[in-house]
Design a protein around this motif. Structure first.
Motif, short mmCIF file in Angstrom:
data_model
loop_
_atom_site.label_atom_id
_atom_site.label_comp_id
_atom_site.label_asym_id
_atom_site.label_seq_id
_atom_site.Cartn_x
_atom_site.Cartn_y
_atom_site.Cartn_z
N ASP A 24 0.78 -1.22 0.01
CA ASP A 24 0.01 0.04 0.04
C ASP A 24 0.88 1.36 0.06
N ASP A 25 2.13 1.11 0.57
CA ASP A 25 2.94 2.22 0.63
C ASP A 25 3.69 2.12 -0.49
N PHE A 26 4.78 3.27 -0.71
CA PHE A 26 5.55 3.08 -1.68
C PHE A 26 6.96 2.43 -1.56
N CYS A 27 7.50 1.58 -2.15
CA CYS A 27 8.66 0.99 -2.14
C CYS A 27 9.82 1.18 -3.07
N SER A 28 10.87 1.60 -2.57
CA SER A 28 12.13 2.27 -3.60
C SER A 28 12.86 0.78 -3.77
N PRO A 29 13.72 0.97 -5.03
CA PRO A 29 14.79 -0.17 -5.21
C PRO A 29 15.58 -0.68 -4.20
N CYS A 30 15.81 -1.81 -3.66
CA CYS A 30 16.71 -2.05 -2.77
C CYS A 30 18.36 -1.36 -3.04
N GLY A 31 18.94 -1.56 -1.86
CA GLY A 31 20.46 -0.93 -2.24
C GLY A 31 21.33 -1.42 -3.38
N MET A 32 21.05 -2.66 -3.42
CA MET A 32 21.71 -3.49 -4.60
C MET A 32 21.32 -2.95 -5.87
N CYS A 33 20.06 -2.77 -6.19
CA CYS A 33 19.29 -2.21 -7.39
C CYS A 33 19.72 -0.84 -7.58
N ARG A 34 19.86 -0.01 -6.53
CA ARG A 34 20.16 1.35 -6.84
C ARG A 34 21.76 1.36 -7.40
N GLN A 35 22.46 0.76 -6.59
CA GLN A 35 23.84 0.97 -7.33
C GLN A 35 23.87 0.13 -8.61
N PHE A 36 23.22 -0.90 -9.05
CA PHE A 36 23.04 -1.39 -10.32
C PHE A 36 22.39 -0.31 -11.34
N LEU A 37 21.62 0.33 -10.78
CA LEU A 37 20.95 1.19 -12.08
C LEU A 37 21.85 2.47 -12.04
N ARG A 38 22.81 2.69 -11.23
CA ARG A 38 23.62 3.74 -11.09
C ARG A 38 24.77 3.39 -12.17
N GLU A 39 25.13 2.39 -12.44
CA GLU A 39 25.85 1.93 -13.33
C GLU A 39 25.62 2.19 -14.88
N PHE A 40 24.08 2.45 -15.07
CA PHE A 40 23.57 2.73 -16.46
C PHE A 40 22.83 3.98 -16.61
N CYS A 41 21.97 4.61 -15.42
CA CYS A 41 21.65 5.47 -15.36
C CYS A 41 22.24 7.06 -14.80
N GLU A 42 21.90 7.97 -15.13
CA GLU A 42 22.46 9.23 -14.89
C GLU A 42 21.86 9.61 -13.34
N PRO A 43 22.62 10.22 -12.44
CA PRO A 43 21.92 10.54 -11.14
C PRO A 43 20.69 11.38 -11.12
N HIS A 44 20.46 12.25 -12.12
CA HIS A 44 19.12 12.96 -12.29
C HIS A 44 17.90 11.98 -12.80
N THR A 45 18.02 10.82 -13.09
CA THR A 45 17.11 10.06 -13.61
C THR A 45 15.94 9.95 -12.80
#
Length: 177
Positions: free
Chosen positions: A113-134
């Motif tokens: 029901d609440d909002f859930c962010s990507p886990c820490g590992m996925c945040r780092q994985f996304l950072r490899e391919f996405c710009e910080p302002h994404t």
């Protein structure tokens, strides 16, 4: 066919003066939201029953494929071997040739029901391919969302630009394979 309600763009979300919602057109956001909710329905999670879907919006889609790449979490009886939806989607994108600078937005959806962010590992994985302002759109069970940039979710991040180029390492005498 998904039984999820079609997400709507909340009127309370900030929009740019030119009508964009965090850099996306209303149609892009609507489609991105629908795709991550659909991806959530295809999750393989017999152990946790925690379904997660992810959708990546490409800045410039190839002429012969979709502008959105999706993924869902895939669990395994050997628990640490499971893979999160964000990494499944990004892995598919990388196989298709997409790299840093290819992605306009990311959306994730859970059954919470609440909002859930990507886990820490996925945040780092996304950072490899996405710009910080994404922008990362985090959808709840009903399709509503909260949005934060990757930089807000992963402050002081470590990315590929933090590493010295191979030429600099070689000049320092580091043996390369």
């Amino acid at each position: 066919m998904s039984t999820n309600p079609a997400p709507t763009v909340p009127s309370t979300q900030s929009t740019d003066p030119d009508g964009l919602v965090h850099g996306l057109t209303v149609v892009e956001l609507q489609t991105l939201s629908e795709k991550c909710l659909e991806a959530r329905a295809s999750a393989y999670c017999p152990y946790s029953l925690f379904r997660v879907g992810c959708a990546l919006l490409l800045k410039t889609p190839p002429p012969t494929s979709s502008a959105i790449i999706t993924g869902a979490n895939v669990e395994n009886a050997s628990y640490p071997v499971g893979t999160c939806a964000e990494r499944v989607a990004m892995g598919a994108a990388v196989v298709q040739g997409h790299r840093m600078g290819s992605f306009k937005a990311v959306a994730v959806a859970t059954d919470m029901d609440d909002f859930c962010s990507p886990c820490g590992m996925c945040r780092q994985f996304l950072r490899e391919f996405c710009e910080p302002h994404t922008p990362i759109f985090m959808h709840n069970r009903s399709g509503g969302y909260e949005v934060k940039t990757l930089e807000q979710l992963l402050p002081m991040s470590f990315g590929p630009e933090a590493l010295p180029p191979r030429e600099a390492l070689q000049a320092m005498g580091v043996k390369m394979p």
